[in-house]
Motif scaffolding. Structure first.
Motif: not given
Length: 417
Positions: A294-298
């Motif tokens: 999973a890729v996230s800014s958080n």
């Protein structure tokens, strides 16, 4: 939902998988929950309907109501059969489980959908852990998670399963190794592994740090702000927070009634582009398999809210990770072997990330994480290919252990004579 039947014994059990699939697809589960409640009320003697209601309620986020329905189910029956979709059945797997929420046991039905493995859910009780006769089975999996409450059952099972007449997977004596504090201790200084010490903290200790009466690094050596706090026993990010200063602790404790917490140092694992990437790997008989990225800014990543369904570029990154997993395995071979040796469970899941300096940052190791292939093939065409490898690896492990057990226990020619 299963249709109403005049005979409660005729109601099939479907486990968690159908409701998780609906949730992932964005379907409204509220009507499903209402239907499940109506069924259970119409046939109050059907343990299967109460257990189904429990799973639907928990999928809706109604944990306490779900556990109440589960308790009603278990007061009627402790064994639930999930038939193999593919026939003939190749293995009847007895899963030894604890009452509890969706994180309390290995959700194997999510991985083994459409397989030729029959799952037998057996919920232990504190009064009579293993009632006899047990259901006929070909292998056993200790499916319960580690917790302070489960330790007595795990000690009981260590003795009860020591000379079991069928192969046993995930031996109970090794399950406490996945405790966050224990795992971080076991994995300290392992080659290529980065897992900051995770320590138990009482509410009083955290309040003293918040007030300035104690210093963080005096109470917890080599730990400084920012830190990660979470309630003891929490899963799925519940109560998880990054704490930047002592003053933030009071605000955190105001919203958390728990008496004990896990505390660990926060490590910034973002890449140069500012995004965080969290990886889930399954270790099956010591061999690693890609489950998702999973890729996230958080920094606090959950696959369902990381934007993987909305942003194609993130799915392209996940595809590249899964297609290039052999290179990942080579880069982290020492780390993965060290984890498998330190925590010798036959089926183990790892949530991790790659740091910019090439280490494998471990967030959690557990055998009760959800592993599934329920994302739509239209949106995630690569997932089915790679999740099929995971499913086959687990199935092959079962069949191999059954064959080895049969060969080991086969009578000698003298005994046959």
């Amino acid at each position: 939902m299963p249709p109403l039947s005049s005979d409660p014994a005729d109601t099939p059990f479907f486990g968690l998988a159908p409701y998780l699939r609906m949730s992932i697809a964005g379907m409204d589960l509220q009507p499903v929950g209402e239907h499940a409640l109506a069924q259970a009320q119409a046939q109050p003697d059907s343990a299967t309907l109460w257990m189904t209601l429990s799973l639907v309620l928990q999928s809706l986020g109604q944990r306490e109501l779900g556990l109440t329905a589960q308790a009603q189910a278990l007061s009627l029956q402790r064994v639930y059969h999930l038939a193999a979709r593919q026939q003939p059945t190749r293995c009847r797997l007895l899963m030894l489980m604890e009452p509890g929420d969706l994180a309390a046991n290995t959700p194997l039905e999510c991985l083994l959908e459409d397989s030729d493995i029959e799952l037998i859910f057996y919920y232990l009780s504190h009064n009579e852990p293993l009632l006899t006769p047990l259901p006929e089975h070909d292998a056993v999996l200790v499916a319960m998670s580690d917790s302070d409450e489960n330790r007595a059952h795990l000690r009981f099972l260590e003795q009860a399963l020591a000379h079991w007449p069928k192969p046993v997977l995930n031996l109970p004596q090794f399950i406490p190794c996945v405790d966050r504090a224990t795992a971080s201790s076991l994995l300290q200084h392992q080659p290529g592994v980065l897992m900051p010490p995770t320590l138990r903290a009482s509410r009083a200790q955290m309040q003293a740090i918040a007030s300035g009466a104690s210093q963080l690094n005096a109470v917890f050596a080599d730990c400084d702000f920012p830190i990660i706090l979470r309630p003891l026993g929490s899963q799925g990010g519940h109560g998880l927070a990054k704490i930047e200063t002592p003053g933030d602790i009071n605000h955190y404790l105001t919203g958390q009634p728990d008496a004990e917490f896990f505390v660990s140092r926060f490590i910034n694992y973002s890449h140069a582009d500012g995004y965080f990437r969290k990886i889930r790997v399954a270790l099956i008989d010591g061999q690693p398999y890609a489950c998702h990225m999973a890729v996230s800014s958080n920094w606090m990543i959950h696959y369902v809210n990381a934007g993987m369904y909305e942003e194609a570029w993130k799915r392209a990154e996940e595809l590249a990770f899964m297609e290039g997993f052999e290179a990942f395995k080579r880069r982290h071979n020492s780390a993965l072997q060290a984890i498998s040796s330190a925590i010798p469970l036959d089926y183990l899941c790892i949530d991790c990330a790659e740091t910019v300096d090439g280490q494998l940052l471990i967030f959690e190791v557990d055998h009760a994480m959800v592993i599934h292939a329920m994302d739509t093939e239209a949106q995630f065409p690569y997932k089915q290919i790679h999740m099929h490898k995971v499913k086959n690896a687990f199935r092959d492990l079962l069949l191999r252990r059954m064959a080895d057990h049969t060969a080991t226990n086969a009578p000698t020619p003298v005994e046959q004579a």
